[in-house]
Design an enzyme around this catalytic site. Structure first.
Site, PDB file in Angstrom:
ATOM      1  N   LYS A  22       0.934  -1.139   0.119  1.00  0.00           N
ATOM      2  CA  LYS A  22      -0.054   0.013   0.206  1.00  0.00           C
ATOM      3  C   LYS A  22       0.982   1.269   0.150  1.00  0.00           C
ATOM      4  O   LYS A  22       0.843   2.231  -0.724  1.00  0.00           O
ATOM      5  CB  LYS A  22      -0.865  -0.047   1.332  1.00  0.00           C
ATOM      6  CG  LYS A  22      -1.627   1.324   1.576  1.00  0.00           C
ATOM      7  CD  LYS A  22      -2.395   1.399   2.578  1.00  0.00           C
ATOM      8  CE  LYS A  22      -1.653   1.399   4.053  1.00  0.00           C
ATOM      9  NZ  LYS A  22      -1.553   2.913   4.267  1.00  0.00           N
ATOM     10  N   ASN A  23       1.832   1.102   0.874  1.00  0.00           N
ATOM     11  CA  ASN A  23       2.515   2.519   1.166  1.00  0.00           C
ATOM     12  C   ASN A  23       3.873   2.732  -0.058  1.00  0.00           C
ATOM     13  O   ASN A  23       4.442   3.684   0.023  1.00  0.00           O
ATOM     14  CB  ASN A  23       3.335   2.579   2.334  1.00  0.00           C
ATOM     15  CG  ASN A  23       2.141   2.771   3.483  1.00  0.00           C
ATOM     16  OD1 ASN A  23       1.020   2.945   3.338  1.00  0.00           O
ATOM     17  ND2 ASN A  23       2.749   2.647   4.902  1.00  0.00           N
ATOM     18  N   CYS A 117      -5.145  12.916  12.561  1.00  0.00           N
ATOM     19  CA  CYS A 117      -5.819  11.506  12.507  1.00  0.00           C
ATOM     20  C   CYS A 117      -5.791  10.921  13.770  1.00  0.00           C
ATOM     21  O   CYS A 117      -5.308  11.315  14.728  1.00  0.00           O
ATOM     22  CB  CYS A 117      -5.039  10.740  11.233  1.00  0.00           C
ATOM     23  SG  CYS A 117      -3.638   9.699  11.692  1.00  0.00           S
ATOM     24  N   ARG A 122       0.402  14.486  12.874  1.00  0.00           N
ATOM     25  CA  ARG A 122       0.784  14.382  11.655  1.00  0.00           C
ATOM     26  C   ARG A 122       0.888  15.632  10.528  1.00  0.00           C
ATOM     27  O   ARG A 122       0.197  15.752   9.582  1.00  0.00           O
ATOM     28  CB  ARG A 122       0.157  13.250  11.026  1.00  0.00           C
ATOM     29  CG  ARG A 122       0.210  12.120  11.758  1.00  0.00           C
ATOM     30  CD  ARG A 122      -0.569  11.178  11.287  1.00  0.00           C
ATOM     31  NE  ARG A 122       0.275  10.456  10.155  1.00  0.00           N
ATOM     32  CZ  ARG A 122      -0.314   9.291   9.432  1.00  0.00           C
ATOM     33  NH1 ARG A 122      -1.316   8.741   9.685  1.00  0.00           N
ATOM     34  NH2 ARG A 122       0.562   8.671   8.488  1.00  0.00           N
ATOM     35  N   ASP A 305       4.787   0.651  12.099  1.00  0.00           N
ATOM     36  CA  ASP A 305       3.508   0.049  11.544  1.00  0.00           C
ATOM     37  C   ASP A 305       3.528  -1.523  11.949  1.00  0.00           C
ATOM     38  O   ASP A 305       2.466  -2.089  11.808  1.00  0.00           O
ATOM     39  CB  ASP A 305       3.541   0.088  10.133  1.00  0.00           C
ATOM     40  CG  ASP A 305       3.244   1.499   9.470  1.00  0.00           C
ATOM     41  OD1 ASP A 305       3.419   1.525   8.232  1.00  0.00           O
ATOM     42  OD2 ASP A 305       2.943   2.434  10.466  1.00  0.00           O
ATOM     43  N   ARG A 397      -8.554  -0.686   4.628  1.00  0.00           N
ATOM     44  CA  ARG A 397      -7.761   0.438   4.062  1.00  0.00           C
ATOM     45  C   ARG A 397      -6.528  -0.274   3.544  1.00  0.00           C
ATOM     46  O   ARG A 397      -6.013   0.132   2.770  1.00  0.00           O
ATOM     47  CB  ARG A 397      -7.553   1.571   4.955  1.00  0.00           C
ATOM     48  CG  ARG A 397      -8.784   2.357   5.331  1.00  0.00           C
ATOM     49  CD  ARG A 397      -8.443   3.563   6.148  1.00  0.00           C
ATOM     50  NE  ARG A 397      -7.485   4.038   5.519  1.00  0.00           N
ATOM     51  CZ  ARG A 397      -6.963   5.449   5.966  1.00  0.00           C
ATOM     52  NH1 ARG A 397      -7.809   6.150   6.888  1.00  0.00           N
ATOM     53  NH2 ARG A 397      -6.327   6.370   5.443  1.00  0.00           N
TER      54      ARG A 397
HETATM   55  C1  EPZ Z   1       4.110   6.907   6.436  1.00  0.00           C
HETATM   56  O1  EPZ Z   1       3.321   7.946   7.028  1.00  0.00           O
HETATM   57  C2  EPZ Z   1       3.190   6.000   6.308  1.00  0.00           C
HETATM   58  N1  EPZ Z   1       2.123   6.189   5.358  1.00  0.00           N
HETATM   59  C3  EPZ Z   1       2.874   5.463   7.520  1.00  0.00           C
HETATM   60  O2  EPZ Z   1       1.831   4.001   7.553  1.00  0.00           O
HETATM   61  C4  EPZ Z   1       4.024   5.195   8.385  1.00  0.00           C
HETATM   62  O3  EPZ Z   1       3.413   4.626   9.834  1.00  0.00           O
HETATM   63  C5  EPZ Z   1       4.812   6.376   8.666  1.00  0.00           C
HETATM   64  O4  EPZ Z   1       5.338   6.569   7.359  1.00  0.00           O
HETATM   65  C6  EPZ Z   1       6.216   6.056   9.516  1.00  0.00           C
HETATM   66  O5  EPZ Z   1       6.852   5.200   9.027  1.00  0.00           O
HETATM   67  C7  EPZ Z   1       2.449   6.233   3.839  1.00  0.00           C
HETATM   68  O6  EPZ Z   1       3.517   5.902   3.454  1.00  0.00           O
HETATM   69  C8  EPZ Z   1       1.282   6.436   3.036  1.00  0.00           C
HETATM   70  P1  EPZ Z   1       6.032  10.276   8.459  1.00  0.00           P
HETATM   71  P2  EPZ Z   1       3.730   9.501   7.117  1.00  0.00           P
HETATM   72  O7  EPZ Z   1       6.141  11.649   7.904  1.00  0.00           O
HETATM   73  O8  EPZ Z   1       4.747   9.827   5.837  1.00  0.00           O
HETATM   74  C9  EPZ Z   1       6.291  13.752  11.779  1.00  0.00           C
HETATM   75  C10 EPZ Z   1       0.070   2.782   7.833  1.00  0.00           C
HETATM   76  O9  EPZ Z   1      -0.067   2.208   8.482  1.00  0.00           O
HETATM   77  N2  EPZ Z   1       6.274  14.726  10.899  1.00  0.00           N
HETATM   78  O10 EPZ Z   1       7.216   9.506   8.143  1.00  0.00           O
HETATM   79  O11 EPZ Z   1       2.882  10.488   7.250  1.00  0.00           O
HETATM   80  C11 EPZ Z   1       5.096  12.844  11.981  1.00  0.00           C
HETATM   81  O12 EPZ Z   1       4.157  13.590  12.669  1.00  0.00           O
HETATM   82  C12 EPZ Z   1       0.420   4.234   7.770  1.00  0.00           C
HETATM   83  O13 EPZ Z   1       0.170   2.333   6.495  1.00  0.00           O
HETATM   84  C13 EPZ Z   1       6.349  16.151  10.994  1.00  0.00           C
HETATM   85  O14 EPZ Z   1       6.436  16.441  12.315  1.00  0.00           O
HETATM   86  O15 EPZ Z   1       4.942   9.417   8.298  1.00  0.00           O
HETATM   87  C14 EPZ Z   1       5.624  11.723  12.701  1.00  0.00           C
HETATM   88  O16 EPZ Z   1       5.693  11.947  14.084  1.00  0.00           O
HETATM   89  C15 EPZ Z   1       0.222   5.117   9.217  1.00  0.00           C
HETATM   90  N3  EPZ Z   1       6.237  16.806   9.875  1.00  0.00           N
HETATM   91  C16 EPZ Z   1       6.912  11.616  12.089  1.00  0.00           C
HETATM   92  O17 EPZ Z   1       7.439  13.123  11.469  1.00  0.00           O
HETATM   93  C17 EPZ Z   1       6.254  16.537   8.526  1.00  0.00           C
HETATM   94  O18 EPZ Z   1       6.181  17.448   7.638  1.00  0.00           O
HETATM   95  C18 EPZ Z   1       6.975  10.321  10.960  1.00  0.00           C
HETATM   96  O19 EPZ Z   1       6.000  10.692  10.098  1.00  0.00           O
HETATM   97  C19 EPZ Z   1       5.910  15.298   8.423  1.00  0.00           C
HETATM   98  C20 EPZ Z   1       6.100  14.182   9.401  1.00  0.00           C
END
Ligand code: EPZ
Length: 417
Positions: A22-23, A117, A122, A305, A397
């Site tokens: 998915k990701n 969410c 996020r 995850d 999802r």
């Molecule tokens: C991706 O989400 C995945 N989703 C998530 O999978 C996964 O849990 C996550 O990466 C971490 O591995 C997809 O790829 C579609 P991040 P993402 O940006 O990119 C903070 C699932 O279950 N952050 O790596 O949204 C954020 O709040 C989903 O399949 C900022 O502060 O995660 C978090 O604490 C859930 N500012 C940390 O970084 C930003 O601009 C990591 O988030 C971006 C992120």
């Protein structure tokens, strides 16, 4: 609203195939925006999030053709509406992945802020910071990010935090920029590498994906290509945990064990026998698992995850374990549902102390987010009696036909309206 009914206590045995990731598929679908020539994909998983992304692209003017058995053809020649509306973005935050490609290809994008969410606020500040550094004019008005750029220019970006979709958005923005872009502190997840492979097949010049430092040399345009989406490593890990918890013996085909080292190491520590093949993985579980502590961190460390799934297997393991979540601020909502099944879990800030109990008892529980749902399924598979999991649209999802795959492995599970 659909629910899943599980009669637990049966070991999982047998063989199933893993679906596409998915990701990886979500950013790769957005990469289709970057070229006026068709992008042909294989191994795209049939998931609700993929359907949502498909609808989002179609309302922008992209033609999307289902080619059967995970095949999909994207044609963005007709792209004419660089808008991602709130009513679509609110259901799937990964919609933010259209931002970079739209600015790169079209010179403009209006994307609704995803909003928080269940698992955390996020924010997308790093996505915006990087695009601004590449020359985009960005304003945030009435809940929308409005980005414009005649042509983005290369630059060196150091993200404040490791962000998967942030890295992906900036990588896609950079492929058509003028000059070279260096993204430091980049996410190293295999899905980032899969996206880079797809972009390079389209004529981009991306190097260093997976290394933490991604270098993109901009080109004038991208051409069409064909790409097969990588196997889903989190789906793979989820079924391994289900077999581990139920004392089972399964083989997963169309898998890629090489991107599951941290998860496999923890399952071996818990007492499982793991056999790796090039594109398959076998797990033989002990009669009872030993509790294993985990700490989530960006790849290649233990993935956030998989945190909920390991909390579930620790509920019935021998001993006690600490589950520490360092990536998201609110990713323990499955804990209170697991305690409804009889689990012994104490939470202190971002650490859950799980003490294994001899057995869980079936009950009605509620799914709150995608991976929380998976942990409730695992717990239901080991609980005595019937477990009813409500709101399983969360599960749909990210897991393709989960009840069918589990039934193939001998589980007593069915979906009910
Ligand atoms: C991706 O989400 C995945 N989703 C998530 O999978 C996964 O849990 C996550 O990466 C971490 O591995 C997809 O790829 C579609 P991040 P993402 O940006 O990119 C903070 C699932 O279950 N952050 O790596 O949204 C954020 O709040 C989903 O399949 C900022 O502060 O995660 C978090 O604490 C859930 N500012 C940390 O970084 C930003 O601009 C990591 O988030 C971006 C992120």
């Amino acid at each position: 609203m659909d629910k899943l009914l599980i009669h637990g206590g049966l070991p999982l045995n047998g063989e199933i195939a893993v679906s596409g990731a998915k990701n990886a598929a979500l950013p790769i679908l957005c990469a289709g925006l970057l070229s006026a020539e068709p992008l042909r994909l294989k191994n795209v998983p049939a998931l609700n999030d993929i359907s949502t992304m498909r609808r989002l692209l179609q309302q922008m003017g992209v033609s999307v053709f289902d080619e059967g058995d995970g095949g999909m053809l994207l044609d963005s020649a007709g792209l004419n509406n660089p808008l991602a509306p709130y009513d679509m973005v609110k259901t799937m935050r990964a919609s933010i992945l259209v931002l970079g490609p739209l600015v790169a290809r079209f010179g403009e994008a209006r994307v609704s802020l995803p909003g928080g969410c269940a698992i955390g606020a996020r924010p997308i500040d790093q996505h915006i910071k990087g695009l601004r550094a590449m020359g985009a004019e960005i304003s945030v008005e009435q809940g929308y990010v409005h980005a414009r750029a005649k042509r983005l220019h290369g630059t060196r970006i150091v993200t404040d935090i490791v962000t998967v979709t942030g890295t992906e958005n900036l990588m896609m923005a950079a492929v058509l920029a003028e000059g070279e872009t260096i993204i430091e502190n980049a996410a190293r997840e295999p899905e980032v590498v899969d996206l880079a492979d797809c972009l390079n097949a389209m004529g981009a010049r991306v190097s260093g994906a997976g290394s933490g430092c991604v270098v993109v040399r901009g080109v004038e345009r991208l051409h069409g290509a064909a790409h097969a989406v990588m196997p889903d490593r989190i789906e793979t890990g989820t079924y391994l945990c289900a077999a581990a918890a139920t004392g089972g013996n399964i083989r997963l085909t169309r898998a890629r064990p090489s991107n599951l080292d941290a998860v496999i190491a923890k399952l071996v520590e818990a007492g499982c026998e793991i056999t790796r093949e090039a594109d398959a993985i076998r797990l033989e579980a002990p009669r009872r698992l030993k509790a294993v502590s985990v700490r989530t961190e960006p790849y290649p460390a233990f993935p956030t995850d998989m945190q909920a799934q390991f909390m579930a297997i620790n509920c019935v393991a021998e001993g006690a374990a600490a589950v520490r979540e360092t990536v998201f601020e609110n990713r323990f909502m499955h804990a209170v549902e697991l305690t409804r099944l009889g689990a012994d879990i104490k939470i202190d800030s971002n650490v859950a102390l799980v003490t294994g109990v001899p057995r869980l008892e079936g009950a009605t529980v509620m799914a709150t987010d995608l991976r929380a749902s998976a942990s409730l399924v695992i717990a239901g598979l080991v609980a005595q009696g019937e477990t009813r999991i409500e709101r399983i649209y969360h599960l749909d999802r990210g897991y393709e036909r989960m009840e069918t795959k589990l039934a193939c492995l001998g589980a007593n599970v069915r979906r009910a309206a």
